[in-house]
Design a protein around this motif. Sequence first.
Motif, PDB file in Angstrom:
ATOM      1  N   ALA A   1       0.833  -1.207   0.000  1.00  0.00           N
ATOM      2  CA  ALA A   1       0.000   0.000   0.000  1.00  0.00           C
ATOM      3  C   ALA A   1       0.864   1.252   0.000  1.00  0.00           C
ATOM      4  O   ALA A   1       0.564   2.227  -0.696  1.00  0.00           O
ATOM      5  CB  ALA A   1      -0.933  -0.005   1.202  1.00  0.00           C
ATOM      6  N   ALA A   2       1.959   1.237   0.750  1.00  0.00           N
ATOM      7  CA  ALA A   2       2.852   2.405   0.793  1.00  0.00           C
ATOM      8  C   ALA A   2       3.525   2.621  -0.562  1.00  0.00           C
ATOM      9  O   ALA A   2       3.672   3.756  -1.013  1.00  0.00           O
ATOM     10  CB  ALA A   2       3.897   2.213   1.888  1.00  0.00           C
ATOM     11  N   GLN A   3       3.932   1.530  -1.230  1.00  0.00           N
ATOM     12  CA  GLN A   3       4.580   1.649  -2.539  1.00  0.00           C
ATOM     13  C   GLN A   3       3.610   2.174  -3.588  1.00  0.00           C
ATOM     14  O   GLN A   3       3.972   2.981  -4.438  1.00  0.00           O
ATOM     15  CB  GLN A   3       5.116   0.291  -3.000  1.00  0.00           C
ATOM     16  CG  GLN A   3       6.392  -0.114  -2.325  1.00  0.00           C
ATOM     17  CD  GLN A   3       6.827  -1.492  -2.788  1.00  0.00           C
ATOM     18  OE1 GLN A   3       6.049  -2.276  -3.311  1.00  0.00           O
ATOM     19  NE2 GLN A   3       8.101  -1.794  -2.570  1.00  0.00           N
ATOM     20  N   LEU A   4       2.372   1.716  -3.533  1.00  0.00           N
ATOM     21  CA  LEU A   4       1.386   2.123  -4.531  1.00  0.00           C
ATOM     22  C   LEU A   4       0.799   3.497  -4.246  1.00  0.00           C
ATOM     23  O   LEU A   4       0.131   4.073  -5.100  1.00  0.00           O
ATOM     24  CB  LEU A   4       0.254   1.090  -4.606  1.00  0.00           C
ATOM     25  CG  LEU A   4       0.658  -0.297  -5.080  1.00  0.00           C
ATOM     26  CD1 LEU A   4      -0.525  -1.244  -4.986  1.00  0.00           C
ATOM     27  CD2 LEU A   4       1.178  -0.243  -6.509  1.00  0.00           C
ATOM     28  N   LYS A   5       1.046   4.022  -3.053  1.00  0.00           N
ATOM     29  CA  LYS A   5       0.522   5.329  -2.640  1.00  0.00           C
ATOM     30  C   LYS A   5      -0.987   5.405  -2.890  1.00  0.00           C
ATOM     31  O   LYS A   5      -1.491   6.301  -3.545  1.00  0.00           O
ATOM     32  CB  LYS A   5       1.252   6.470  -3.342  1.00  0.00           C
ATOM     33  CG  LYS A   5       2.722   6.497  -3.008  1.00  0.00           C
ATOM     34  CD  LYS A   5       3.444   7.579  -3.740  1.00  0.00           C
ATOM     35  CE  LYS A   5       4.915   7.478  -3.395  1.00  0.00           C
ATOM     36  NZ  LYS A   5       5.779   8.132  -4.313  1.00  0.00           N
ATOM     37  N   LEU A   6      -1.662   4.405  -2.368  1.00  0.00           N
ATOM     38  CA  LEU A   6      -3.111   4.328  -2.565  1.00  0.00           C
ATOM     39  C   LEU A   6      -3.818   5.480  -1.862  1.00  0.00           C
ATOM     40  O   LEU A   6      -3.410   5.910  -0.790  1.00  0.00           O
ATOM     41  CB  LEU A   6      -3.644   3.001  -2.011  1.00  0.00           C
ATOM     42  CG  LEU A   6      -3.080   1.740  -2.654  1.00  0.00           C
ATOM     43  CD1 LEU A   6      -3.587   0.505  -1.919  1.00  0.00           C
ATOM     44  CD2 LEU A   6      -3.470   1.671  -4.120  1.00  0.00           C
ATOM     45  N   THR A   7      -4.879   5.969  -2.479  1.00  0.00           N
ATOM     46  CA  THR A   7      -5.652   7.040  -1.837  1.00  0.00           C
ATOM     47  C   THR A   7      -6.465   6.489  -0.676  1.00  0.00           C
ATOM     48  O   THR A   7      -6.702   7.175   0.299  1.00  0.00           O
ATOM     49  CB  THR A   7      -6.596   7.724  -2.854  1.00  0.00           C
ATOM     50  OG1 THR A   7      -7.404   6.719  -3.461  1.00  0.00           O
ATOM     51  CG2 THR A   7      -5.801   8.466  -3.907  1.00  0.00           C
ATOM     52  N   ALA A   8      -6.908   5.252  -0.804  1.00  0.00           N
ATOM     53  CA  ALA A   8      -7.637   4.604   0.282  1.00  0.00           C
ATOM     54  C   ALA A   8      -6.954   3.263   0.559  1.00  0.00           C
ATOM     55  O   ALA A   8      -7.326   2.232   0.002  1.00  0.00           O
ATOM     56  CB  ALA A   8      -9.095   4.389  -0.101  1.00  0.00           C
ATOM     57  N   PRO A   9      -5.919   3.279   1.401  1.00  0.00           N
ATOM     58  CA  PRO A   9      -5.173   2.044   1.646  1.00  0.00           C
ATOM     59  C   PRO A   9      -6.024   1.013   2.383  1.00  0.00           C
ATOM     60  O   PRO A   9      -7.012   1.364   3.032  1.00  0.00           O
ATOM     61  CB  PRO A   9      -3.991   2.503   2.507  1.00  0.00           C
ATOM     62  CG  PRO A   9      -4.455   3.748   3.157  1.00  0.00           C
ATOM     63  CD  PRO A   9      -5.409   4.393   2.196  1.00  0.00           C
ATOM     64  N   PRO A  10      -5.646  -0.250   2.263  1.00  0.00           N
ATOM     65  CA  PRO A  10      -6.379  -1.292   2.985  1.00  0.00           C
ATOM     66  C   PRO A  10      -6.191  -1.091   4.488  1.00  0.00           C
ATOM     67  O   PRO A  10      -5.298  -0.362   4.922  1.00  0.00           O
ATOM     68  CB  PRO A  10      -5.713  -2.584   2.509  1.00  0.00           C
ATOM     69  CG  PRO A  10      -4.354  -2.173   2.071  1.00  0.00           C
ATOM     70  CD  PRO A  10      -4.497  -0.775   1.551  1.00  0.00           C
TER      71      PRO A  10
END
Length: 146
Positions: free
Chosen positions: A128-137
């Motif tokens: 999640a940190a690598q993908l820089k998700l707007t809404a992380p799991p």
Amino acid sequence: MIFGVEQKPLTRVLVPVSALALAAGAGLAFFIAALVRPPELPVDPNPAPLAGHTLCAAVVVTYSSEEDMRAAVPSLRGDPKVRRVFVDPPSVSLLAVPGTDLKAWAQELHARYRKAERVTVIDSDATAAQLKLTAPPPKCPREGEY
């Protein structure tokens, strides 16, 4: 009548008082650490089916055949870093004891189990940190599964 009061050098008083204060502080720190330390997680290396478990921090060892996987399970169960073992032919998913570096452990397992086709790290927080998700799991609990 005036009585004389003996003057003690400051170092003769300061050293024991400082040592006592340090000891009390260290004792208090250990007491507080024991209160806030999370409880130990249960260790159960007996293989269980993966079905019904959603892992978010684990090492998955994949084999080319179910026979190779079954042959490796007894030694995987004996690894001191293993907390839980889940099987899903032809792979073994391993939850680690807290504090284990999953990447380093995966490399160690890959070197040790030459019949393994692939050794993969599941780390949803890092992904999640690598993908820089707007809404992380949701944050992966320390148990390694949701």
